[in-house]
Design an enzyme around this catalytic site. Structure first.
Site, short mmCIF file in Angstrom:
data_model
loop_
_atom_site.label_atom_id
_atom_site.label_comp_id
_atom_site.label_asym_id
_atom_site.label_seq_id
_atom_site.Cartn_x
_atom_site.Cartn_y
_atom_site.Cartn_z
N SER A 58 21.06 9.52 79.92
CA SER A 58 19.63 9.36 79.66
C SER A 58 19.20 7.92 79.91
CB SER A 58 19.30 9.75 78.22
OG SER A 58 19.53 11.12 78.01
N HIS A 65 23.13 17.28 80.11
CA HIS A 65 23.10 17.86 78.76
C HIS A 65 22.97 19.39 78.85
CE1 HIS A 65 21.18 13.85 77.43
NE2 HIS A 65 22.40 13.88 76.90
N ARG A 125 32.24 12.64 80.63
CA ARG A 125 31.94 12.29 82.02
C ARG A 125 33.09 11.54 82.66
NH1 ARG A 125 26.54 9.36 80.25
NH2 ARG A 125 28.10 8.68 78.77
#
Length: 162
Positions: free
Chosen positions: A127, A17, A90
């Site tokens: 996360s 992030h 990603r």
């Protein structure tokens, strides 16, 4: 003034992030980091804790504003006059989903979405994965800012003690 938003749940904020937020901060005068509230998910950290962690880890950029939002991201953008959403990608699977969201958002309000490829160092990072590995005692310290790693370890220990 050029403004953009980097949205996410940030539960917790990772180095991936930070990579995207830092890069956006070099391209825009103000980058809003929107901690999106999903009523269907119970986070590990409260929204207020996430905001505090983001402010602590991003404060040195000097042009970051952090706040929470519940509802449509395009409403957040419209209310603040933000013309652009920055999304990190990603993998191809991210693109498939994010493209649909970008097209919907543009169709609703005209807001543009810019895709930023994630650094290869963080291309696998999420996360959820960090929380899972940490919950089993795995070392994720290299994937998080030190303050976030410390809070994650504390929170997991608190939950385990309950």
């Amino acid at each position: 003034m050029r403004r953009a938003v980097c949205p996410g749940s940030f539960d917790p904020i990772t180095n991936g992030h930070l990579d995207i937020i830092e890069r956006a901060s070099k391209l825009y005068d103000v980058v809003h980091v929107a901690v999106l509230i999903n009523r269907n998910k119970q986070g590990l950290f409260t929204v207020e804790e996430r905001i505090a962690l983001i402010e602590e880890t991003c404060g040195h950029y000097g042009n970051i504003e952090v706040e929470s939002h519940s509802g449509l991201l395009v409403d957040f953008c419209r209310d603040r006059g933000i013309p652009a959403i920055i999304k990190g990608l990603r993998a191809v699977s991210d693109f498939d989903y994010e493209l649909q969201m970008a097209q919907m958002n543009h169709g609703l309000t005209g807001v543009e979405t810019l895709f930023v490829p994630t650094s290869p160092t963080y291309s696998f990072l999420s996360s959820s994965l960090v929380k899972e590995v940490a919950s089993y005692g795995g070392d994720v310290s290299h994937l998080l800012p030190p303050v976030v790693h410390g809070r994650l370890v504390e929170r997991i220990a608190e939950r385990a003690a309950q």
